[in-house]
Design a protein around this motif. Structure first.
Motif, PDB file in Angstrom:
ATOM      1  N   GLU A 157      27.046  27.581  -8.735  1.00  0.00           N
ATOM      2  CA  GLU A 157      27.531  26.086  -8.874  1.00  0.00           C
ATOM      3  C   GLU A 157      26.378  25.729  -9.962  1.00  0.00           C
ATOM      4  OE1 GLU A 157      29.982  24.459  -8.045  1.00  0.00           O
ATOM      5  OE2 GLU A 157      30.867  26.208  -7.007  1.00  0.00           O
ATOM      6  N   ALA A 158      25.413  26.485 -10.447  1.00  0.00           N
ATOM      7  CA  ALA A 158      24.245  26.230 -11.113  1.00  0.00           C
ATOM      8  C   ALA A 158      24.724  25.543 -12.738  1.00  0.00           C
ATOM      9  CB  ALA A 158      23.304  27.321 -11.313  1.00  0.00           C
ATOM     10  N   VAL A 159      24.356  24.774 -13.308  1.00  0.00           N
ATOM     11  CA  VAL A 159      24.406  24.574 -14.648  1.00  0.00           C
ATOM     12  C   VAL A 159      23.289  24.679 -15.523  1.00  0.00           C
ATOM     13  CG1 VAL A 159      26.109  22.707 -13.998  1.00  0.00           C
ATOM     14  CG2 VAL A 159      23.835  22.015 -14.110  1.00  0.00           C
ATOM     15  N   SER A 160      22.231  25.221 -14.765  1.00  0.00           N
ATOM     16  CA  SER A 160      20.917  25.678 -15.406  1.00  0.00           C
ATOM     17  C   SER A 160      20.347  27.182 -15.083  1.00  0.00           C
ATOM     18  CB  SER A 160      19.833  24.560 -15.516  1.00  0.00           C
ATOM     19  OG  SER A 160      19.478  24.147 -14.115  1.00  0.00           O
ATOM     20  N   LEU A 161      19.460  27.595 -15.896  1.00  0.00           N
ATOM     21  CA  LEU A 161      18.510  28.806 -15.291  1.00  0.00           C
ATOM     22  C   LEU A 161      17.191  28.646 -15.348  1.00  0.00           C
ATOM     23  CD1 LEU A 161      20.974  31.499 -16.917  1.00  0.00           C
ATOM     24  CD2 LEU A 161      20.736  30.964 -14.650  1.00  0.00           C
ATOM     25  N   ASN A 162      16.322  29.170 -14.506  1.00  0.00           N
ATOM     26  CA  ASN A 162      15.182  28.997 -14.768  1.00  0.00           C
ATOM     27  C   ASN A 162      14.267  30.336 -14.916  1.00  0.00           C
ATOM     28  OD1 ASN A 162      15.098  26.064 -14.483  1.00  0.00           O
ATOM     29  ND2 ASN A 162      15.804  26.603 -12.343  1.00  0.00           N
ATOM     30  N   GLY A 163      13.154  30.403 -15.263  1.00  0.00           N
ATOM     31  CA  GLY A 163      12.193  31.604 -15.191  1.00  0.00           C
ATOM     32  C   GLY A 163      12.802  32.834 -15.917  1.00  0.00           C
ATOM     33  N   ASN A 164      12.942  33.865 -15.139  1.00  0.00           N
ATOM     34  CA  ASN A 164      13.077  35.212 -15.968  1.00  0.00           C
ATOM     35  C   ASN A 164      14.659  35.195 -16.158  1.00  0.00           C
ATOM     36  OD1 ASN A 164      10.727  36.451 -15.659  1.00  0.00           O
ATOM     37  ND2 ASN A 164      10.896  37.125 -13.580  1.00  0.00           N
ATOM     38  N   LEU A 165      15.588  34.626 -15.464  1.00  0.00           N
ATOM     39  CA  LEU A 165      16.811  34.594 -15.635  1.00  0.00           C
ATOM     40  C   LEU A 165      17.084  33.863 -17.049  1.00  0.00           C
ATOM     41  CD1 LEU A 165      18.562  33.843 -12.223  1.00  0.00           C
ATOM     42  CD2 LEU A 165      18.531  35.901 -13.381  1.00  0.00           C
ATOM     43  N   ILE A 167      14.967  33.623 -19.497  1.00  0.00           N
ATOM     44  CA  ILE A 167      14.548  34.362 -20.547  1.00  0.00           C
ATOM     45  C   ILE A 167      15.516  35.466 -20.882  1.00  0.00           C
ATOM     46  CG2 ILE A 167      12.823  36.148 -21.214  1.00  0.00           C
ATOM     47  CD1 ILE A 167      10.568  34.412 -19.549  1.00  0.00           C
ATOM     48  N   LEU A 168      16.137  36.157 -19.612  1.00  0.00           N
ATOM     49  CA  LEU A 168      17.071  37.111 -19.979  1.00  0.00           C
ATOM     50  C   LEU A 168      18.460  36.622 -20.511  1.00  0.00           C
ATOM     51  CD1 LEU A 168      17.991  40.029 -19.274  1.00  0.00           C
ATOM     52  CD2 LEU A 168      18.981  39.474 -17.163  1.00  0.00           C
ATOM     53  N   ALA A 169      18.573  35.530 -20.306  1.00  0.00           N
ATOM     54  CA  ALA A 169      19.999  35.065 -20.990  1.00  0.00           C
ATOM     55  C   ALA A 169      19.896  34.787 -22.388  1.00  0.00           C
ATOM     56  CB  ALA A 169      20.321  33.657 -20.358  1.00  0.00           C
ATOM     57  N   VAL A 170      18.596  34.245 -22.919  1.00  0.00           N
ATOM     58  CA  VAL A 170      18.423  34.118 -24.374  1.00  0.00           C
ATOM     59  C   VAL A 170      18.426  35.420 -25.174  1.00  0.00           C
ATOM     60  CG1 VAL A 170      16.538  33.166 -25.780  1.00  0.00           C
ATOM     61  CG2 VAL A 170      17.338  31.809 -23.835  1.00  0.00           C
ATOM     62  N   VAL A 171      17.656  36.463 -24.379  1.00  0.00           N
ATOM     63  CA  VAL A 171      17.485  37.850 -25.106  1.00  0.00           C
ATOM     64  C   VAL A 171      18.910  38.383 -25.147  1.00  0.00           C
ATOM     65  CG1 VAL A 171      16.551  40.103 -25.112  1.00  0.00           C
ATOM     66  CG2 VAL A 171      15.058  38.072 -24.273  1.00  0.00           C
ATOM     67  N   ALA A 172      19.889  38.249 -24.115  1.00  0.00           N
ATOM     68  CA  ALA A 172      21.154  38.691 -24.173  1.00  0.00           C
ATOM     69  C   ALA A 172      21.671  38.115 -25.146  1.00  0.00           C
ATOM     70  CB  ALA A 172      21.704  38.664 -22.914  1.00  0.00           C
ATOM     71  N   HIS A 173      21.969  36.779 -25.433  1.00  0.00           N
ATOM     72  CA  HIS A 173      22.466  36.110 -26.749  1.00  0.00           C
ATOM     73  C   HIS A 173      22.336  36.759 -28.062  1.00  0.00           C
ATOM     74  CE1 HIS A 173      24.177  33.663 -23.336  1.00  0.00           C
ATOM     75  NE2 HIS A 173      25.182  33.319 -24.232  1.00  0.00           N
ATOM     76  N   VAL A 174      20.671  36.952 -28.067  1.00  0.00           N
ATOM     77  CA  VAL A 174      20.588  37.560 -29.532  1.00  0.00           C
ATOM     78  C   VAL A 174      21.382  38.968 -29.585  1.00  0.00           C
ATOM     79  CG1 VAL A 174      18.856  38.680 -30.692  1.00  0.00           C
ATOM     80  CG2 VAL A 174      18.002  36.872 -29.298  1.00  0.00           C
ATOM     81  N   LEU A 175      21.550  39.753 -28.637  1.00  0.00           N
ATOM     82  CA  LEU A 175      22.464  41.260 -28.699  1.00  0.00           C
ATOM     83  C   LEU A 175      23.821  40.627 -29.054  1.00  0.00           C
ATOM     84  CD1 LEU A 175      22.613  44.070 -28.843  1.00  0.00           C
ATOM     85  CD2 LEU A 175      22.734  43.783 -26.244  1.00  0.00           C
ATOM     86  N   MET A 176      24.231  39.658 -28.284  1.00  0.00           N
ATOM     87  CA  MET A 176      25.722  39.319 -28.437  1.00  0.00           C
ATOM     88  C   MET A 176      25.939  38.689 -29.741  1.00  0.00           C
ATOM     89  SD  MET A 176      26.938  38.058 -24.614  1.00  0.00           S
ATOM     90  CE  MET A 176      25.457  37.071 -23.867  1.00  0.00           C
ATOM     91  N   GLY A 177      25.013  37.919 -30.294  1.00  0.00           N
ATOM     92  CA  GLY A 177      25.164  37.390 -31.574  1.00  0.00           C
ATOM     93  C   GLY A 177      25.566  38.373 -32.692  1.00  0.00           C
ATOM     94  N   ALA A 178      24.498  39.450 -32.522  1.00  0.00           N
ATOM     95  CA  ALA A 178      24.588  40.555 -33.386  1.00  0.00           C
ATOM     96  C   ALA A 178      25.928  41.029 -33.454  1.00  0.00           C
ATOM     97  CB  ALA A 178      23.663  41.636 -33.287  1.00  0.00           C
ATOM     98  N   LEU A 179      26.402  41.589 -32.208  1.00  0.00           N
ATOM     99  CA  LEU A 179      27.778  42.291 -31.981  1.00  0.00           C
ATOM    100  C   LEU A 179      28.990  41.459 -32.444  1.00  0.00           C
ATOM    101  CD1 LEU A 179      27.152  43.595 -28.533  1.00  0.00           C
ATOM    102  CD2 LEU A 179      26.918  45.047 -30.736  1.00  0.00           C
ATOM    103  N   MET A 180      28.557  40.204 -32.448  1.00  0.00           N
ATOM    104  CA  MET A 180      29.739  39.214 -32.942  1.00  0.00           C
ATOM    105  C   MET A 180      30.074  39.602 -34.684  1.00  0.00           C
ATOM    106  SD  MET A 180      31.642  36.625 -31.392  1.00  0.00           S
ATOM    107  CE  MET A 180      31.647  35.559 -32.594  1.00  0.00           C
TER     108      MET A 180
END
Length: 292
Positions: A157-165, A167-180
């Motif tokens: 039900e969360a609409v936000s992330l904190n801490g390591n999660l 950071i992980l989400a942001v780093v993962a979107h760099v990879l996903m952006g490159a794959l796009m």
């Protein structure tokens, strides 16, 4: 305030991209949109706005109809679906609540990834493009099937992330952006990852759509200037896609999406097999002819 700034910047970026697209098409004498491109853009982006995705079915149809060389696929997919995806981003970032800091961070990360990926794609040999897109289609088909079989993460039900999660989400979107940039859609992996992290899947929509909406104009500005693109097809897809997004977002309330996804699975598997077979044939050494 962050959302308002993002919407304003996205709208300005879309206008700039549209002007550059038309100007480049006029320069190359490709200003007349291809009518089949209009149909592709309408159908693919209608279902894209419903969360099915546009890259995989579009790739399948382009290869089935032999509308463009395989090496053109990443550029046509990104540039053709760019403006309809921007429309999705504007709509869903406005309508659905999500942590604006997380949204901004994931969008910025995706744009960085796209800036890294686009120049790499343009230098890849045709066989490499075929292999990457073929494998991506197989993954897309698996994700569609998992969705239909209720094997995808339900999310929290969360609409936000904190801490390591966070950071992980942001780093993962760099990879996903490159794959796009390779023609590999961001929607499914972003939705899965954020759901696994406990986010409400609905809250993931503005993140995945906003990320694509920002990164696609950035990468497509490079794509439309390349030689590996059909600008008439791109213009058609853009013209057909924008009204289809608005129809899906504001008019359609229910569709048999499970049945539609099974149809997409079949079509995408066909396209993936065709691409990979073509790539492997190109890699096979030609036996020297014997002379007597």
């Amino acid at each position: 305030m962050i959302i308002a700034v993002l919407l304003t910047v996205l709208a300005l970026l879309a206008v700039f991209y549209a002007i550059q697209l038309v100007r480049t098409a006029r320069m190359h004498g490709e200003l007349k949109p291809r009518m089949e491109g209009v149909a592709i853009g309408a159908v693919a982006n209608f279902f894209d706005a419903l969360g099915i995705g546009s890259f995989a079915p579009t790739t399948a149809w382009l290869r089935f109809r032999k509308l463009t060389p395989d090496s053109f696929l990443p550029a046509v997919l990104n540039a053709g679906h760019c403006l309809p995806t921007v429309m999705q981003g504007l709509v869903f970032m406005k309508l659905i609540q999500v942590d604006p800091v997380l949204l901004l961070a994931c969008i910025a990360a995706s744009v960085v990834g796209a800036l890294i990926g686009a120049p790499i794609v343009l230098r890849l040999p045709v066989r490499a493009v075929q292999m990457v897109v073929g494998v991506a289609l197989l993954i897309a088909a698996a994700l569609y099937a998992m969705t239909n079989l209720n094997l995808m993460p339900a999310g929290g039900e969360a609409v936000s992330l904190n801490g390591n999660l966070f950071i992980l989400a942001v780093v993962a979107h760099v990879l996903m952006g490159a794959l796009m940039s390779f023609g590999i859609g961001l929607y499914a992996p972003s939705l899965i990852m954020l759901s696994l992290m406990g986010m409400n899947p609905t809250a993931a929509f503005p993140i995945m759509m906003g990320a694509c909406a920002f990164l696609m104009p950035v990468s497509s500005l490079r794509f439309i200037r390349s030689e590996r693109i059909d600008l008439r097809l791109v213009l058609g897809m853009a013209l057909g896609g924008i009204p289809a997004v608005l129809l899906a977002a504001f008019v359609i309330t229910s569709l048999p999406l499970t049945i539609l996804r099974w149809g997409v699975v079949a079509v995408v598997l066909y396209a993936a097999a065709n691409l990979l077979i073509t790539a492997f044939k190109a890699a096979s050494p030609v036996a020297p002819s014997s002379e007597t």
